[in-house]
Write a protein that holds these residues in place. Structure first.
Motif, PDB file in Angstrom:
ATOM      1  N   LEU A 268     -20.583 -11.123  -1.927  1.00  0.00           N
ATOM      2  CA  LEU A 268     -19.266 -11.646  -2.297  1.00  0.00           C
ATOM      3  C   LEU A 268     -19.343 -13.122  -2.659  1.00  0.00           C
ATOM      4  CD1 LEU A 268     -16.169 -11.298  -2.486  1.00  0.00           C
ATOM      5  CD2 LEU A 268     -16.061 -11.922  -0.062  1.00  0.00           C
ATOM      6  N   LEU A 269     -20.056 -13.900  -1.865  1.00  0.00           N
ATOM      7  CA  LEU A 269     -20.167 -15.326  -2.145  1.00  0.00           C
ATOM      8  C   LEU A 269     -21.022 -15.588  -3.383  1.00  0.00           C
ATOM      9  CD1 LEU A 269     -18.997 -17.810  -0.572  1.00  0.00           C
ATOM     10  CD2 LEU A 269     -18.750 -15.598   0.548  1.00  0.00           C
ATOM     11  N   ILE A 270     -22.004 -14.725  -3.648  1.00  0.00           N
ATOM     12  CA  ILE A 270     -22.795 -14.860  -4.876  1.00  0.00           C
ATOM     13  C   ILE A 270     -21.899 -14.680  -6.097  1.00  0.00           C
ATOM     14  CG2 ILE A 270     -24.635 -13.825  -6.261  1.00  0.00           C
ATOM     15  CD1 ILE A 270     -26.048 -13.103  -3.648  1.00  0.00           C
ATOM     16  N   THR A 271     -21.096 -13.611  -6.100  1.00  0.00           N
ATOM     17  CA  THR A 271     -20.226 -13.352  -7.250  1.00  0.00           C
ATOM     18  C   THR A 271     -19.112 -14.392  -7.352  1.00  0.00           C
ATOM     19  OG1 THR A 271     -18.896 -11.811  -5.925  1.00  0.00           O
ATOM     20  CG2 THR A 271     -20.683 -10.875  -7.219  1.00  0.00           C
ATOM     21  N   PHE A 272     -18.626 -14.878  -6.208  1.00  0.00           N
ATOM     22  CA  PHE A 272     -17.607 -15.936  -6.227  1.00  0.00           C
ATOM     23  C   PHE A 272     -18.146 -17.181  -6.921  1.00  0.00           C
ATOM     24  CE2 PHE A 272     -15.717 -19.701  -4.135  1.00  0.00           C
ATOM     25  CZ  PHE A 272     -14.402 -19.543  -4.559  1.00  0.00           C
ATOM     26  N   ALA A 273     -19.390 -17.548  -6.611  1.00  0.00           N
ATOM     27  CA  ALA A 273     -20.006 -18.722  -7.238  1.00  0.00           C
ATOM     28  C   ALA A 273     -20.158 -18.509  -8.748  1.00  0.00           C
ATOM     29  CB  ALA A 273     -21.363 -19.006  -6.604  1.00  0.00           C
ATOM     30  N   ILE A 274     -20.510 -17.293  -9.159  1.00  0.00           N
ATOM     31  CA  ILE A 274     -20.661 -16.997 -10.590  1.00  0.00           C
ATOM     32  C   ILE A 274     -19.327 -17.173 -11.311  1.00  0.00           C
ATOM     33  CG2 ILE A 274     -21.166 -15.167 -12.261  1.00  0.00           C
ATOM     34  CD1 ILE A 274     -23.225 -14.095 -10.246  1.00  0.00           C
ATOM     35  N   VAL A 275     -18.244 -16.677 -10.689  1.00  0.00           N
ATOM     36  CA  VAL A 275     -16.909 -16.835 -11.278  1.00  0.00           C
ATOM     37  C   VAL A 275     -16.533 -18.313 -11.349  1.00  0.00           C
ATOM     38  CG1 VAL A 275     -14.449 -16.358 -10.949  1.00  0.00           C
ATOM     39  CG2 VAL A 275     -16.132 -14.553 -10.553  1.00  0.00           C
ATOM     40  N   MET A 276     -16.847 -19.078 -10.318  1.00  0.00           N
ATOM     41  CA  MET A 276     -16.527 -20.502 -10.289  1.00  0.00           C
ATOM     42  C   MET A 276     -17.229 -21.255 -11.421  1.00  0.00           C
ATOM     43  SD  MET A 276     -14.453 -21.435  -7.789  1.00  0.00           S
ATOM     44  CE  MET A 276     -14.895 -23.113  -7.333  1.00  0.00           C
ATOM     45  N   THR A 277     -18.500 -20.944 -11.648  1.00  0.00           N
ATOM     46  CA  THR A 277     -19.217 -21.629 -12.728  1.00  0.00           C
ATOM     47  C   THR A 277     -18.658 -21.234 -14.095  1.00  0.00           C
ATOM     48  OG1 THR A 277     -20.933 -19.895 -12.802  1.00  0.00           O
ATOM     49  CG2 THR A 277     -21.348 -21.799 -11.391  1.00  0.00           C
ATOM     50  N   TYR A 278     -18.160 -19.988 -14.198  1.00  0.00           N
ATOM     51  CA  TYR A 278     -17.549 -19.564 -15.457  1.00  0.00           C
ATOM     52  C   TYR A 278     -16.317 -20.403 -15.763  1.00  0.00           C
ATOM     53  CZ  TYR A 278     -15.331 -16.605 -18.974  1.00  0.00           C
ATOM     54  OH  TYR A 278     -14.752 -16.141 -20.123  1.00  0.00           O
ATOM     55  N   PHE A 279     -15.456 -20.611 -14.753  1.00  0.00           N
ATOM     56  CA  PHE A 279     -14.260 -21.424 -14.955  1.00  0.00           C
ATOM     57  C   PHE A 279     -14.609 -22.898 -15.159  1.00  0.00           C
ATOM     58  CE2 PHE A 279     -12.060 -17.788 -12.950  1.00  0.00           C
ATOM     59  CZ  PHE A 279     -11.051 -17.614 -13.884  1.00  0.00           C
ATOM     60  N   LEU A 280     -15.723 -23.329 -14.600  1.00  0.00           N
ATOM     61  CA  LEU A 280     -16.167 -24.704 -14.812  1.00  0.00           C
ATOM     62  C   LEU A 280     -16.371 -24.982 -16.297  1.00  0.00           C
ATOM     63  CD1 LEU A 280     -17.163 -27.414 -13.544  1.00  0.00           C
ATOM     64  CD2 LEU A 280     -19.466 -26.414 -13.560  1.00  0.00           C
ATOM     65  N   GLY A 281     -16.824 -23.960 -17.030  1.00  0.00           N
ATOM     66  CA  GLY A 281     -17.056 -24.119 -18.458  1.00  0.00           C
ATOM     67  C   GLY A 281     -15.809 -24.511 -19.234  1.00  0.00           C
ATOM     68  N   PHE A 282     -14.602 -24.155 -18.703  1.00  0.00           N
ATOM     69  CA  PHE A 282     -13.360 -24.461 -19.410  1.00  0.00           C
ATOM     70  C   PHE A 282     -12.983 -25.940 -19.325  1.00  0.00           C
ATOM     71  CE2 PHE A 282     -12.719 -19.870 -18.635  1.00  0.00           C
ATOM     72  CZ  PHE A 282     -12.440 -19.472 -19.940  1.00  0.00           C
TER      73      PHE A 282
ATOM     74  N   ILE B   8     -13.619  -8.585 -12.547  1.00  0.00           N
ATOM     75  CA  ILE B   8     -13.988  -7.271 -12.009  1.00  0.00           C
ATOM     76  C   ILE B   8     -15.193  -7.411 -11.094  1.00  0.00           C
ATOM     77  CG2 ILE B   8     -14.973  -5.025 -12.632  1.00  0.00           C
ATOM     78  CD1 ILE B   8     -13.165  -5.032 -15.081  1.00  0.00           C
ATOM     79  N   ASN B   9     -16.136  -8.224 -11.522  1.00  0.00           N
ATOM     80  CA  ASN B   9     -17.335  -8.493 -10.743  1.00  0.00           C
ATOM     81  C   ASN B   9     -16.967  -8.972  -9.334  1.00  0.00           C
ATOM     82  OD1 ASN B   9     -20.130  -8.617 -10.507  1.00  0.00           O
ATOM     83  ND2 ASN B   9     -20.240 -10.732 -11.186  1.00  0.00           N
ATOM     84  N   PHE B  10     -15.995  -9.872  -9.248  1.00  0.00           N
ATOM     85  CA  PHE B  10     -15.600 -10.463  -7.974  1.00  0.00           C
ATOM     86  C   PHE B  10     -14.697  -9.529  -7.164  1.00  0.00           C
ATOM     87  CE2 PHE B  10     -12.617 -13.327  -5.626  1.00  0.00           C
ATOM     88  CZ  PHE B  10     -13.525 -13.749  -4.680  1.00  0.00           C
ATOM     89  N   VAL B  11     -13.684  -8.956  -7.809  1.00  0.00           N
ATOM     90  CA  VAL B  11     -12.700  -8.133  -7.095  1.00  0.00           C
ATOM     91  C   VAL B  11     -13.350  -6.910  -6.453  1.00  0.00           C
ATOM     92  CG1 VAL B  11     -10.681  -6.641  -7.391  1.00  0.00           C
ATOM     93  CG2 VAL B  11     -10.731  -8.908  -8.461  1.00  0.00           C
ATOM     94  N   PHE B  12     -14.242  -6.257  -7.160  1.00  0.00           N
ATOM     95  CA  PHE B  12     -14.839  -5.046  -6.603  1.00  0.00           C
ATOM     96  C   PHE B  12     -15.908  -5.360  -5.551  1.00  0.00           C
ATOM     97  CE2 PHE B  12     -12.644  -3.157 -10.104  1.00  0.00           C
ATOM     98  CZ  PHE B  12     -12.304  -1.889  -9.631  1.00  0.00           C
TER      99      PHE B  12
ATOM    100  N   MET C 277     -19.728  -2.417  -5.919  1.00  0.00           N
ATOM    101  CA  MET C 277     -19.321  -1.685  -4.717  1.00  0.00           C
ATOM    102  C   MET C 277     -20.494  -0.979  -4.047  1.00  0.00           C
ATOM    103  SD  MET C 277     -15.584   0.003  -5.498  1.00  0.00           S
ATOM    104  CE  MET C 277     -16.136   0.947  -6.926  1.00  0.00           C
ATOM    105  N   SER C 278     -21.651  -1.031  -4.684  1.00  0.00           N
ATOM    106  CA  SER C 278     -22.778  -0.261  -4.138  1.00  0.00           C
ATOM    107  C   SER C 278     -24.050  -1.092  -4.090  1.00  0.00           C
ATOM    108  CB  SER C 278     -22.984   1.012  -4.972  1.00  0.00           C
ATOM    109  OG  SER C 278     -23.181   0.695  -6.358  1.00  0.00           O
ATOM    110  N   HIS C 279     -24.861  -1.036  -5.130  1.00  0.00           N
ATOM    111  CA  HIS C 279     -26.183  -1.665  -5.094  1.00  0.00           C
ATOM    112  C   HIS C 279     -26.112  -3.177  -4.917  1.00  0.00           C
ATOM    113  CE1 HIS C 279     -28.799   1.769  -6.012  1.00  0.00           C
ATOM    114  NE2 HIS C 279     -27.771   2.230  -6.714  1.00  0.00           N
ATOM    115  N   GLY C 280     -25.087  -3.822  -5.450  1.00  0.00           N
ATOM    116  CA  GLY C 280     -24.974  -5.270  -5.320  1.00  0.00           C
ATOM    117  C   GLY C 280     -25.003  -5.730  -3.875  1.00  0.00           C
ATOM    118  N   PRO C 281     -23.983  -5.352  -3.072  1.00  0.00           N
ATOM    119  CA  PRO C 281     -23.970  -5.801  -1.671  1.00  0.00           C
ATOM    120  C   PRO C 281     -24.821  -4.963  -0.733  1.00  0.00           C
ATOM    121  CG  PRO C 281     -21.954  -4.606  -2.175  1.00  0.00           C
ATOM    122  CD  PRO C 281     -22.724  -4.715  -3.468  1.00  0.00           C
TER     123      PRO C 281
END
Length: 531
Positions: free
Chosen positions: A177-191, A332-336, A395-399
């Protein structure tokens, strides 16, 4: 003998003081959540370092004056430096685990802080003199990769060792969850980064990209300070067999003293076993070792990287929708991943791995069928296939991969499985452009076949660990005919047997003092209580 007796009495005290029908009510949840949050800073840094360069790469293209061919080379190099550094340090982390989980975290934080200094302070991009800046960029990315390798090895193990059995799945999934949260954060950083066309000075002096590069180092400083000032003890399992007083102190910071301690007691004992590495231990638990290696590899062979690699190319062809579709994919990456927190302890690890594999097969095959279409209908179905695949993976292999590895592997084996994951990450990253160049859409078909084979492997070899202690999870994979003596190093077999005998004598003595009966080799020892 006194040391052995004290150790035994410590275990006996834990067993007697910690019995309750409802362990969920007997956990010091405030302390545990705070402890977990500090450990998970490593997961946040993992995801941030994996994605921050992608968010800032057009800035570096402009600041260094890269041409199109140069840009492809430097992008590829800097995206590869992190997994290569992580591969090396994950193997080293396996050796450092014997000195404590905190030691590994401190080493990871050290490399993270130094890497941040190289990236945000020493690196001064200039198209006129690019060599020095590029050297600092590459050194900084390598140091961050080394940090990520340490974090990715110690964090799942540390979380597992402090988690009550009924929360192992939920807490273990927080790593992803924290890995995907960081990915989303860096995406918004681009804006909020400077846009193309600004003067070079605007880019060079911009505070945002420097903070983006320095963020993991800042978080590592916070993590170290909190672990030195507030969360000053290692996991109870680590101290077991080394310092029983600290082991019990660490245990009762997590649990109140009247909880059901069968879970905690077995975790303490298994912690001592985890510190042992010998040929006989490998002989007994080699199935767990190789299943762990395979699960780590399968996480990358799901095709998540090829989906994330090729999907933006198709998104770009959908006029005006590229940014929106990429944002939807990130969310979707983060929510799921959040959804997975509530599923691991309810549905089980094996069930989710099988269901996730089937879902990945469907998603990959759908991508194969729709990726070459040029009409709106094809685009629509391709988008649905990509979003479905990402949701199923998270929801599966990731976590579940990280959670399962921490449950079935001894701590000094964890690094080998993590190294397996990084090896396949590098392989998939380097091979994906080549595969799409020569196989085109058939690349999806290739990974579909790989996932079919992976599903068969999971069905046949993977065992369910839901609701089991770490020790029980490992025992499921123990080779038949192997004895518990396999946990004693060959070099100290005599001392190990002597310890077992002394423990038995002390046990029967204490039982006799309490007027209890003990069955020892068919003879029953009973001592009547004195009036």
């Amino acid at each position: 003998q006194m040391c052995i007796r004290d150790r035994y009495m410590g275990y006996q005290q834990v067993w007697k003081m910690t019995q309750s029908p409802n362990p969920a009510k007997e956990v010091r949840m405030g302390y545990l959540v705070g402890y977990l949050s500090v450990i998970l800073i490593g997961s946040l840094n993992f995801g941030w370092n994996a994605s921050i360069f992608g968010a800032c790469q057009f800035l570096f293209e402009w600041m260094y004056g890269w041409k199109e061919s140069d840009s492809a080379f430097w992008r590829s190099l800097n995206n590869t430096l992190v997994p290569v550094g992580a591969l090396v340090s994950s193997l080293i982390a396996s050796k450092l685990m014997m000195y404590g989980r905190r030691v590994v975290i401190f080493v990871a934080a050290f490399f993270s802080i130094i890497g941040a200094i190289f990236l945000a302070v020493l690196q001064r991009p200039n198209p006129q003199t690019p060599t020095t800046g590029l050297a600092f960029l590459c050194i900084g990315r390598t140091l961050m990769g080394i940090s990520v390798g340490f974090y990715s090895t110690v964090t799942p193990t540390y979380i597992n060792e402090i988690s009550p059995v009924h929360l192992t799945g939920t807490f273990g999934s927080c790593h992803q969850l924290l890995i995907t949260f960081a990915i989303v954060m860096t995406y918004f950083l681009g804006f909020i980064l400077p846009k193309k066309g600004e003067k070079i000075e605007v880019y060079q002096n911009n505070f945002t990209w420097k903070m983006g590069m320095a963020f993991p180092g800042i978080m590592s400083i916070i993590q170290v300070l909190l672990m030195m000032a507030v969360y000053t003890l290692d996991s109870p399992s680590y101290y077991c067999g080394k310092d029983e007083e600290k082991s019990q102190t660490a245990l009762f910071k997590i649990y109140v003293q009247n909880m059901d301690a069968k879970d905690a007691y077995e975790k303490m004992v298994s912690g001592q076993k985890k510190s042992v590495l010998s040929g006989s231990l490998y002989s007994k638990y080699k199935t767990a070792f190789w299943v762990g290696i395979a699960i780590a590899a399968i996480q990358q062979l799901t095709g998540i990287n090829i989906v994330m690699y090729y999907a933006p190319e198709v998104f770009k062809n959908q006029e005006g929708w590229a940014a929106t579709l990429s944002l939807i994919a990130m969310l979707i990456n983060f929510v799921f991943t959040i959804a997975s927190l509530f599923m691991a302890d309810r549905l089980g690890r094996k069930f989710l791995l099988i269901a996730g594999s089937i879902g990945c097969i469907i998603g990959l095959f759908a991508c194969y069928l729709t990726c070459t279409g040029t009409t709106k209908v094809y685009y629509l179905f391709f988008n649905i296939a990509v979003f479905f695949f990402i949701a199923v993976f998270e929801m599966s292999h990731g976590p579940i991969c990280w959670l399962y590895l921490s449950e079935i592997l001894f701590s000094n084996w964890m690094g080998y499985a993590v190294a397996s994951s990084w090896i396949f990450t590098i392989f998939v990253s380097l091979s994906t452009p080549f595969l799409f160049l020569h196989l085109k859409q058939n690349t999806y078909l290739l990974y579909t076949v790989l996932m079919v084979l992976s599903t068969v492997f999971i069905v046949v070899f993977v065992k369910e660990t839901k609701g089991k202690t770490s020790e029980d999870c490992k025992e499921q994979y123990a080779s038949e005919g192997s004895s518990q003596d396999g946990l004693v190093p060959k070099t100290s077999q005599f001392n190990g047997n002597l310890m077992i005998i002394l423990n038995c004598l002390l046990y029967t003595s204490d039982a006799a003092d309490e007027g209890l009966g003990v069955d020892l080799g068919g003879r029953r020892i009973i001592k009547k209580k004195t009036k």
